[in-house]
Design a protein around this motif. Structure first.
Motif, PDB file in Angstrom:
ATOM      1  N   THR A 100       0.836  -1.198   0.000  1.00  0.00           N
ATOM      2  CA  THR A 100       0.000   0.000   0.000  1.00  0.00           C
ATOM      3  C   THR A 100       0.876   1.255   0.000  1.00  0.00           C
ATOM      4  OG1 THR A 100      -1.731  -1.213   1.183  1.00  0.00           O
ATOM      5  CG2 THR A 100      -1.888   1.189   1.198  1.00  0.00           C
ATOM      6  N   PHE A 101       1.980   1.201   0.718  1.00  0.00           N
ATOM      7  CA  PHE A 101       2.945   2.305   0.717  1.00  0.00           C
ATOM      8  C   PHE A 101       3.477   2.526  -0.703  1.00  0.00           C
ATOM      9  CE2 PHE A 101       7.375   3.751   0.967  1.00  0.00           C
ATOM     10  CZ  PHE A 101       7.213   4.950   1.642  1.00  0.00           C
ATOM     11  N   LEU A 102       3.798   1.448  -1.384  1.00  0.00           N
ATOM     12  CA  LEU A 102       4.287   1.564  -2.767  1.00  0.00           C
ATOM     13  C   LEU A 102       3.227   2.164  -3.690  1.00  0.00           C
ATOM     14  CD1 LEU A 102       6.249  -1.795  -3.124  1.00  0.00           C
ATOM     15  CD2 LEU A 102       7.189   0.512  -2.735  1.00  0.00           C
ATOM     16  N   GLN A 103       1.958   2.023  -3.296  1.00  0.00           N
ATOM     17  CA  GLN A 103       0.862   2.624  -4.053  1.00  0.00           C
ATOM     18  C   GLN A 103       0.644   4.080  -3.637  1.00  0.00           C
ATOM     19  OE1 GLN A 103       0.823   0.094  -6.454  1.00  0.00           O
ATOM     20  NE2 GLN A 103      -1.229   0.915  -6.701  1.00  0.00           N
ATOM     21  N   ASN A 104       1.424   4.541  -2.648  1.00  0.00           N
ATOM     22  CA  ASN A 104       1.403   5.922  -2.169  1.00  0.00           C
ATOM     23  C   ASN A 104       0.103   6.294  -1.452  1.00  0.00           C
ATOM     24  OD1 ASN A 104       2.919   8.230  -1.761  1.00  0.00           O
ATOM     25  ND2 ASN A 104       2.044   9.287  -3.525  1.00  0.00           N
ATOM     26  N   ASP A 105      -0.494   5.334  -0.758  1.00  0.00           N
ATOM     27  CA  ASP A 105      -1.701   5.586   0.033  1.00  0.00           C
ATOM     28  C   ASP A 105      -1.296   5.581   1.516  1.00  0.00           C
ATOM     29  OD1 ASP A 105      -4.167   5.744   1.219  1.00  0.00           O
ATOM     30  OD2 ASP A 105      -5.015   3.991   0.197  1.00  0.00           O
ATOM     31  N   ILE A 106      -0.668   6.670   1.929  1.00  0.00           N
ATOM     32  CA  ILE A 106      -0.023   6.744   3.242  1.00  0.00           C
ATOM     33  C   ILE A 106      -1.018   6.629   4.392  1.00  0.00           C
ATOM     34  CG2 ILE A 106       1.491   8.131   4.728  1.00  0.00           C
ATOM     35  CD1 ILE A 106       2.791   6.982   2.118  1.00  0.00           C
ATOM     36  N   ILE A 133       7.565   6.957   8.604  1.00  0.00           N
ATOM     37  CA  ILE A 133       6.556   7.738   7.877  1.00  0.00           C
ATOM     38  C   ILE A 133       6.426   9.125   8.504  1.00  0.00           C
ATOM     39  CG2 ILE A 133       4.068   7.954   7.418  1.00  0.00           C
ATOM     40  CD1 ILE A 133       4.058   4.888   6.962  1.00  0.00           C
ATOM     41  N   ILE A 137       8.122  11.118   5.568  1.00  0.00           N
ATOM     42  CA  ILE A 137       6.995  11.438   4.691  1.00  0.00           C
ATOM     43  C   ILE A 137       6.225  12.653   5.227  1.00  0.00           C
ATOM     44  CG2 ILE A 137       4.853  10.590   3.615  1.00  0.00           C
ATOM     45  CD1 ILE A 137       7.361   9.048   2.702  1.00  0.00           C
ATOM     46  N   ASP A 138       5.809  12.561   6.499  1.00  0.00           N
ATOM     47  CA  ASP A 138       5.026  13.643   7.084  1.00  0.00           C
ATOM     48  C   ASP A 138       5.887  14.827   7.540  1.00  0.00           C
ATOM     49  OD1 ASP A 138       2.869  11.974   6.711  1.00  0.00           O
ATOM     50  OD2 ASP A 138       2.659  11.429   8.830  1.00  0.00           O
TER      51      ASP A 138
END
Length: 173
Positions: A100-106, A133, A137-138
């Protein structure tokens, strides 16, 4: 031999895969770069020893991942998450979170990681993932520091302890 074991794994042939892996481990040096990867496969096999039907499903998902069909793999992992084997469940939850991370749905990743709550290695890895994350990311340094500190408190004997401590030092300087 490794390719043959890989083929047996993707076909869902539990016994053949286990036999092949054990033979490889007998004949390979512990210094070989692939040794730990082969041990990881053996650990997966051990997790499925008592439920080889689920191993067939799991190996099918791994083949789907190799084919780069992430969304299909994420969906198929859902059935394995509901298993009675907590190690398998957490492993699949973690893998689902990574895909899911690879799909960018954080935001979904965060929820998936929070659902890993059994005392397995995946709970430890999930906390690291959550911290990273927050950190990378955040860019929420304050929450990342709190999360890293929580990790250090909960897992003082972790093999990741020193890496986390060093990252924490970077953030606080």
């Amino acid at each position: 031999d490794i390719k043959l074991a890989q083929i047996q794994f993707y076909k869902g042939n539990f016994d053949d895969t286990e036999h092949q892996i054990r033979e490889i481990l007998k004949n390979i040096s512990t210094e070989n770069i692939l040794y730990n990867d082969i041990l990881n496969v053996l650990a997966i096999l051990i997790a499925f020893r008592h439920n080889q039907e689920e191993f067939i499903e799991f190996s099918n998902v791994q083949l789907i991942i190799q084919q780069n069909k992430r969304m299909e793999a994420i969906e198929k992992l859902e059935t394995l998450i509901n298993t009675d084997e907590i190690y398998v469940s957490d492993m699949c939850r973690y893998q689902q979170a990574w895909l899911t991370f690879l799909q960018n749905d954080i935001e979904t990743v965060k929820l998936q990681l929070q659902s890993i709550n059994n005392d397995t290695i995946y709970k430890e890895l999930a906390l690291i993932f959550q911290s990273e994350i927050l950190d990378y990311i955040d860019n929420n340094i304050s929450k990342a520091i709190d999360s890293y500190l929580e990790f250090l408190e909960l897992y003082p004997n972790s093999i990741y302890y020193d890496d986390i401590r060093l990252r924490l030092r970077e953030l606080t300087s």
